[in-house]
Scaffold this motif. Structure first.
Motif, short mmCIF file in Angstrom:
data_model
loop_
_atom_site.label_atom_id
_atom_site.label_comp_id
_atom_site.label_asym_id
_atom_site.label_seq_id
_atom_site.Cartn_x
_atom_site.Cartn_y
_atom_site.Cartn_z
N UNK A 45 0.83 -1.20 0.00
CA UNK A 45 0.00 0.00 0.00
C UNK A 45 0.86 1.25 0.00
N UNK A 46 1.96 1.20 0.75
CA UNK A 46 2.85 2.36 0.83
C UNK A 46 3.58 2.57 -0.49
N UNK A 47 4.01 1.45 -1.09
CA UNK A 47 4.75 1.55 -2.34
C UNK A 47 3.88 2.03 -3.48
N UNK A 48 2.62 1.61 -3.48
CA UNK A 48 1.76 1.95 -4.60
C UNK A 48 1.17 3.34 -4.48
N UNK A 49 1.30 3.92 -3.30
CA UNK A 49 0.67 5.21 -3.04
C UNK A 49 1.17 6.34 -3.96
N UNK A 50 2.48 6.55 -4.05
CA UNK A 50 2.95 7.68 -4.87
C UNK A 50 2.45 7.58 -6.31
N UNK A 51 2.46 6.36 -6.85
CA UNK A 51 2.02 6.19 -8.22
C UNK A 51 0.53 6.51 -8.35
N UNK A 52 -0.24 6.04 -7.36
CA UNK A 52 -1.67 6.27 -7.36
C UNK A 52 -1.96 7.76 -7.26
N UNK A 53 -1.20 8.45 -6.41
CA UNK A 53 -1.43 9.87 -6.21
C UNK A 53 -1.06 10.66 -7.45
N UNK A 54 0.00 10.23 -8.10
CA UNK A 54 0.45 10.89 -9.31
C UNK A 54 -0.61 10.76 -10.41
N UNK A 55 -1.21 9.58 -10.49
CA UNK A 55 -2.24 9.33 -11.49
C UNK A 55 -3.45 10.23 -11.23
N UNK A 56 -3.81 10.33 -9.97
CA UNK A 56 -4.95 11.19 -9.61
C UNK A 56 -4.64 12.64 -9.92
N UNK A 57 -3.41 13.03 -9.67
CA UNK A 57 -2.99 14.40 -9.90
C UNK A 57 -3.10 14.74 -11.39
N UNK A 58 -2.70 13.79 -12.24
CA UNK A 58 -2.75 14.03 -13.68
C UNK A 58 -4.19 14.19 -14.17
N UNK A 59 -5.06 13.40 -13.58
CA UNK A 59 -6.46 13.45 -14.00
C UNK A 59 -7.17 14.68 -13.50
N UNK A 60 -7.01 14.99 -12.22
CA UNK A 60 -7.75 16.11 -11.62
C UNK A 60 -6.81 16.96 -10.76
N UNK A 61 -5.99 17.76 -11.40
CA UNK A 61 -4.99 18.53 -10.63
C UNK A 61 -5.61 19.38 -9.52
N UNK A 62 -6.71 20.07 -9.84
CA UNK A 62 -7.30 20.97 -8.85
C UNK A 62 -7.95 20.17 -7.73
N UNK A 63 -8.75 19.21 -8.12
CA UNK A 63 -9.44 18.38 -7.13
C UNK A 63 -8.43 17.67 -6.24
N UNK A 64 -7.36 17.23 -6.83
CA UNK A 64 -6.33 16.52 -6.08
C UNK A 64 -5.73 17.42 -5.01
N UNK A 65 -5.36 18.64 -5.43
CA UNK A 65 -4.71 19.56 -4.51
C UNK A 65 -5.62 19.94 -3.35
N UNK A 66 -6.90 20.19 -3.66
CA UNK A 66 -7.80 20.62 -2.59
C UNK A 66 -8.14 19.46 -1.65
N UNK A 67 -7.97 18.23 -2.13
CA UNK A 67 -8.33 17.10 -1.27
C UNK A 67 -7.12 16.59 -0.48
N UNK A 68 -5.97 17.19 -0.72
CA UNK A 68 -4.74 16.70 -0.07
C UNK A 68 -4.78 16.58 1.45
N UNK A 69 -5.25 17.60 2.14
CA UNK A 69 -5.21 17.49 3.61
C UNK A 69 -5.92 16.23 4.12
#
Ligand SMILES: [Zn+2]
Length: 112
Positions: free
Chosen positions: A56-80
């Motif tokens: 889960x820890x290893x796959x997280x950065x890749x998963x987050x990066x994918x989400x970021x590419x798809x929805x940059x704004x939504x991703x940033x606001x949901x970060x906290x």
């Protein structure tokens, strides 16, 4: 504790179909308890939990990066809310897994 779900299962203690509480740590089922008589079955999943956690820890950065590419704004606001590790949840999961492992061992010990 981790994630709790409910299901109707046959309780080996009551001998009836009753509502059971299923406690998960991540994707692993750790404790099954009958809500009628309180009988519970703990599973020692420590080894699998650690392997799963690592995954889960290893796959997280890749998963987050994918989400970021798809929805940059939504991703940033949901970060906290979705910070890489939710420390409290993790502590709860680890606690659940280790407590269940200790209980599982006690059940297996014929001298107790
Ligand atoms: Zn029962």
């Amino acid at each position: 504790m981790g994630n709790v779900e409910h299901a109707t299962l046959r309780c080996h203690h009551c001998g009836q179909e009753t509502r059971h509480e299923l406690a998960y740590a991540g994707r692993l089922l750790v404790v099954t308890s009958c809500t009628r008589c309180g009988e519970s079955i703990e599973r020692d999943v420590r080894g699998r939990y650690l392997a799963d956690l690592r995954q889960r820890m290893l796959s997280k950065p890749r998963r987050m990066l994918r989400r970021f590419r798809r929805h940059p704004v939504g991703f940033t606001t949901s970060l906290p809310r979705t910070t890489v590790l939710k420390p409290w949840e993790l502590v709860e999961e680890v606690r659940l897994v280790w407590r269940a492992a200790a209980d599982a061992r006690r059940h297996d010990d014929p001298t107790s």
